[in-house]
Enzyme design. Structure first.
Site, PDB file in Angstrom:
ATOM      1  N   GLU A 226      32.371  38.329  46.794  1.00 14.87           N
ATOM      2  CA  GLU A 226      31.174  38.759  45.972  1.00 14.87           C
ATOM      3  C   GLU A 226      29.713  38.736  46.678  1.00 14.87           C
ATOM      4  OE1 GLU A 226      31.626  35.741  42.943  1.00 14.87           O
ATOM      5  OE2 GLU A 226      33.004  36.992  41.927  1.00 14.87           O
ATOM      6  N   HIS A 229      27.273  36.189  44.781  1.00  5.49           N
ATOM      7  CA  HIS A 229      27.599  34.873  44.478  1.00  5.49           C
ATOM      8  C   HIS A 229      27.242  34.041  46.024  1.00  5.49           C
ATOM      9  CE1 HIS A 229      30.189  31.122  43.136  1.00  5.49           C
ATOM     10  NE2 HIS A 229      30.023  31.100  44.487  1.00  5.49           N
TER      11      HIS A 229
HETATM   12 ZN   LIG Z   1      29.451  33.387  40.798  1.00  8.94          ZN
END
Ligand SMILES: [Zn+2]
Length: 253
Positions: A226, A229
């Protein structure tokens, strides 16, 4: 969410306001407004009740005493789009009782330094999520179909967000206030979300690199699954917490 061992899955849901057809690129449209959805396996209200009543995993001794700080109190240049407090998230229903973004103090202070470095490049930080009470991680796990469990954090042992040491965020343009388009939407469960995904536009990939570089310079670690993140390096020093936003700072612990 925290992705684990991602697989390219587009049958799991749909983008609202966007276009998803197989693994074909999303034309030139901005990814900013897209919202990815899954169908919860049972009603979220029912699962929420169970999650609130459940016991979080026992934490080992000797961890730091939590000191969660509200990012909004640290700089006016943080902007917020806490989608879990709205219907614009993968479950399509609010799972937070209010819109807040807390981090453990050293992580929050590091993020302020990231903000300072980005300001010179014309960017601010738009926060999607930070500290997440453990019951919400349990809810995500219980609501997500078993074949998609690799996309969400296992409530045993809990996630980095539960420790107040993970943040989901993107860049916004300081001149316009608008979020910068990245190679995928937030919480998108596809390979486009990978932090080294080679697709998207050159401008989107460049923006992702700007974010990555600024975060890593201040002790945040990226994860391959991700781009939005980041884990703060000292996460292992902090316990998984289950305190609700409204209760933070009210008790001595
Ligand atoms: Zn996250």
């Amino acid at each position: 969410m925290t992705l684990r061992f991602p697989v390219f899955v587009l049958t799991a849901g749909l983008f609202l306001g966007g276009v998803v057809q197989g693994n074909v690129a999303l034309a030139q449209e901005s990814n900013v407004a897209k919202v990815f959805r899954v169908t919860p396996v049972r009603p979220v209200a029912e699962l929420m009740k169970e999650a609130l009543a459940a016991e979080p995993p026992v934490q080992k001794e000797g961890l730091r005493v939590p000191d969660l700080v509200d990012l909004a109190s640290l700089s006016p240049d943080f902007r917020f789009d806490v989608r879990y407090a709205t219907t614009r998230n993968f479950l399509g229903t609010p799972v937070y009782s209010s819109s807040h973004a807390f981090l453990e103090r050293p992580a929050a202070e590091a993020l302020v330094r990231v903000l300072g470095a980005l300001r010179a490049q014309g960017y601010g930080l738009l926060i999607y999520d930070a500290y997440r009470p453990w019951y919400v991680t349990k809810l995500f796990w219980d609501a997500t179909p078993a074949d998609k469990h690799h996309y969400v954090a296992n409530p045993q042992p809990g996630s980095m967000h539960n420790r107040g040491c993970a943040v989901d965020l993107t860049l916004y343009d300081l001149r316009t206030g608008e979020p910068v388009s990245m190679p995928s939407g937030y919480d998108e469960m596809t390979e486009r979300a990978w932090s080294d995904y080679p697709g998207g536009t050159p401008a989107e990939r460049a923006a992702r690199e700007v974010l990555k570089k600024a975060m890593m310079a201040e002790g945040f670690l990226l994860i391959p699954e991700e781009w939005w993140h980041f884990d703060y390096k000292d996460w292992a020093l902090y316990p998984v917490q289950n305190v609700r936003f409204e209760e933070i700072g009210k008790s001595s612990g």
